[in-house]
Motif scaffolding. Structure first.
Motif, PDB file in Angstrom:
ATOM      1  N   PRO A 172       3.699  -3.725   1.487  1.00  0.00           N
ATOM      2  CA  PRO A 172       4.954  -4.495   1.585  1.00  0.00           C
ATOM      3  C   PRO A 172       4.860  -5.831   0.865  1.00  0.00           C
ATOM      4  O   PRO A 172       3.827  -6.504   0.906  1.00  0.00           O
ATOM      5  CB  PRO A 172       5.115  -4.695   3.092  1.00  0.00           C
TER       6      PRO A 172
ATOM      7  N   PRO B  58       6.742  -9.725   0.275  1.00  0.00           N
ATOM      8  CA  PRO B  58       7.637 -10.641   0.986  1.00  0.00           C
ATOM      9  C   PRO B  58       9.087 -10.493   0.563  1.00  0.00           C
ATOM     10  O   PRO B  58       9.985 -10.573   1.384  1.00  0.00           O
ATOM     11  CB  PRO B  58       7.088 -12.018   0.599  1.00  0.00           C
TER      12      PRO B  58
ATOM     13  N   ASN C  32      11.147  -7.617   2.410  1.00  0.00           N
ATOM     14  CA  ASN C  32      11.126  -7.557   3.868  1.00  0.00           C
ATOM     15  C   ASN C  32      12.532  -7.394   4.428  1.00  0.00           C
ATOM     16  O   ASN C  32      13.141  -8.334   4.938  1.00  0.00           O
ATOM     17  CB  ASN C  32      10.466  -8.812   4.451  1.00  0.00           C
TER      18      ASN C  32
ATOM     19  N   ILE D  23      14.623  -6.364   7.256  1.00  0.00           N
ATOM     20  CA  ILE D  23      14.317  -6.134   8.667  1.00  0.00           C
ATOM     21  C   ILE D  23      14.961  -4.864   9.204  1.00  0.00           C
ATOM     22  O   ILE D  23      14.508  -4.318  10.204  1.00  0.00           O
ATOM     23  CB  ILE D  23      14.695  -7.345   9.543  1.00  0.00           C
TER      24      ILE D  23
ATOM     25  N   MET E  86      12.171  -2.435   8.884  1.00  0.00           N
ATOM     26  CA  MET E  86      10.847  -2.827   9.361  1.00  0.00           C
ATOM     27  C   MET E  86      10.380  -1.940  10.508  1.00  0.00           C
ATOM     28  O   MET E  86      11.138  -1.651  11.426  1.00  0.00           O
ATOM     29  CB  MET E  86      10.867  -4.275   9.859  1.00  0.00           C
TER      30      MET E  86
ATOM     31  N   ARG F  11       7.565  -2.552  12.914  1.00  0.00           N
ATOM     32  CA  ARG F  11       6.542  -3.467  13.403  1.00  0.00           C
ATOM     33  C   ARG F  11       6.894  -3.900  14.821  1.00  0.00           C
ATOM     34  O   ARG F  11       7.922  -3.505  15.354  1.00  0.00           O
ATOM     35  CB  ARG F  11       6.419  -4.705  12.496  1.00  0.00           C
TER      36      ARG F  11
ATOM     37  N   ASP G  83       8.748 -15.766   7.540  1.00  0.00           N
ATOM     38  CA  ASP G  83       8.846 -14.381   8.000  1.00  0.00           C
ATOM     39  C   ASP G  83      10.319 -14.065   8.276  1.00  0.00           C
ATOM     40  O   ASP G  83      10.971 -14.723   9.090  1.00  0.00           O
ATOM     41  CB  ASP G  83       8.011 -14.213   9.266  1.00  0.00           C
ATOM     42  N   GLU G  84      10.858 -13.037   7.602  1.00  0.00           N
ATOM     43  CA  GLU G  84      12.271 -12.707   7.736  1.00  0.00           C
ATOM     44  C   GLU G  84      12.652 -12.327   9.167  1.00  0.00           C
ATOM     45  O   GLU G  84      13.758 -12.631   9.623  1.00  0.00           O
ATOM     46  CB  GLU G  84      12.637 -11.555   6.783  1.00  0.00           C
TER      47      GLU G  84
END
Length: 308
Positions: A83, A85, A88, A90, A93, A95, A289-290
């Motif tokens: 991945p 940056p 990203n 969301i 994502m 995670r 961090d998005e």
């Protein structure tokens, strides 16, 4: 020699293993045949094997080259899935995010925040844990906690905090049958507000998340009034403080957004302690961090009355 193996070597080897043809491999890599031949020569020196031999118009892998093909393909696959940056998104994502929060924040902020996150990022899993006080900075630095929802006074040095809103305290007591719910006297007029002098005659329950102390957040305010209150119980959460008050004749200060609470009634006071700031705290390493950005923005949108 294996430490001299570079990414472009692996890509060349993968293409040769796929096409069994230098010309087709070069075309897939957008390189000249001469460049691929040079890389193949370098690969042979690094790995100590001929890797391919010519046959007809193409090349065939040696037994060693066939034995490492799955490793090469796995490495290339993992690199392609790496991945970045800038990518990203969301909504895609997969995670988990760990949020440390007071019981107040778990009741007032997190229900709406989690629901909004599930709509926007359905693959993200949320772990909620009770507020960490002693080692919050260390755990955030290590990545054990991503975000903390607490009050400004509980944010240790080394963390960034974003103000969310101002909360105010109200004083409560058990709502017993003997207490008139409409607080009127015999003439039908509203009872006057309770004075601080009268209030300090009562026994108090205070809340200290994560610490063992009989000193509550309103202690300084009482001192400014020239008075000292008697604290009988210190609870770790507002929820437990409510339960202790309901079962006794003690009083305590509860955040206004938790009300109404069955079994408790508000004591109207002539003056009340100042409010406090509810914040979201995080480590500088997740500033871009998005997912964290989304959580911060969503928390602020849920509290539009905050004016800074």
């Amino acid at each position: 020699m294996i430490e001299k193996l570079e990414l472009h070597h692996l890509k060349t080897l993968a293409a040769l293993l796929q096409f069994h043809n230098i010309s087709l491999a070069a075309e897939s890599l957008n390189l000249s045949q001469q460049a691929v031949s040079a890389k193949l020569k370098r690969l042979r020196n690094i790995l100590g094997d001929n890797l391919f031999i010519r046959e007809g118009h193409g090349i065939v892998p040696t037994p060693y080259a066939r034995s490492i093909q799955s490793y090469v393909e796995s490495l290339i696959s993992q690199l392609n899935a790496f991945p970045l940056p800038a990518s990203n998104d969301i909504s895609k994502m997969e995670r988990q995010v760990v949020i440390s929060a007071t019981d107040y924040a778990q009741a007032v902020i997190l229900p709406k925040l989690i629901n909004k996150l599930r709509q926007v990022a359905p693959l993200v899993k949320v772990i909620v844990c009770n507020i960490e006080v002693a080692a919050l900075t260390k755990k955030m630095s290590q990545g054990d906690i991503d975000l903390a929802l607490t009050t400004s006074g509980y944010v240790p040095d080394g963390l960034i905090s974003t103000p969310l809103f101002i909360e105010r305290y109200v004083c409560v007591e058990a709502d017993l049958d003997k207490i008139s719910k409409d607080t009127v006297n015999r003439e039908g007029n509203p009872q006057p507000p309770t004075t601080v002098k009268d209030l300090v005659q009562r026994d108090f329950v205070v809340v200290n998340p994560g610490t063992a102390s009989l000193t509550g957040s309103a202690e300084a305010w009482f001192s400014q009034q020239g008075m000292t209150r008697h604290v009988s119980v210190s609870a770790p959460t507002f929820y437990m403080a409510q339960e202790y008050i309901k079962a006794s004749d003690m009083v305590g200060f509860i955040p206004s957004r938790l009300l109404p609470i069955t079994g408790l009634r508000v004591i109207e006071l002539e003056k009340t302690p100042p409010g406090y700031q509810v914040v979201a705290a995080y480590h500088a390493k997740v500033k871009n961090d998005e997912l964290i950005r989304f959580l911060l923005e969503a928390s602020l949108l849920d509290n539009p009355e905050f004016e800074g």
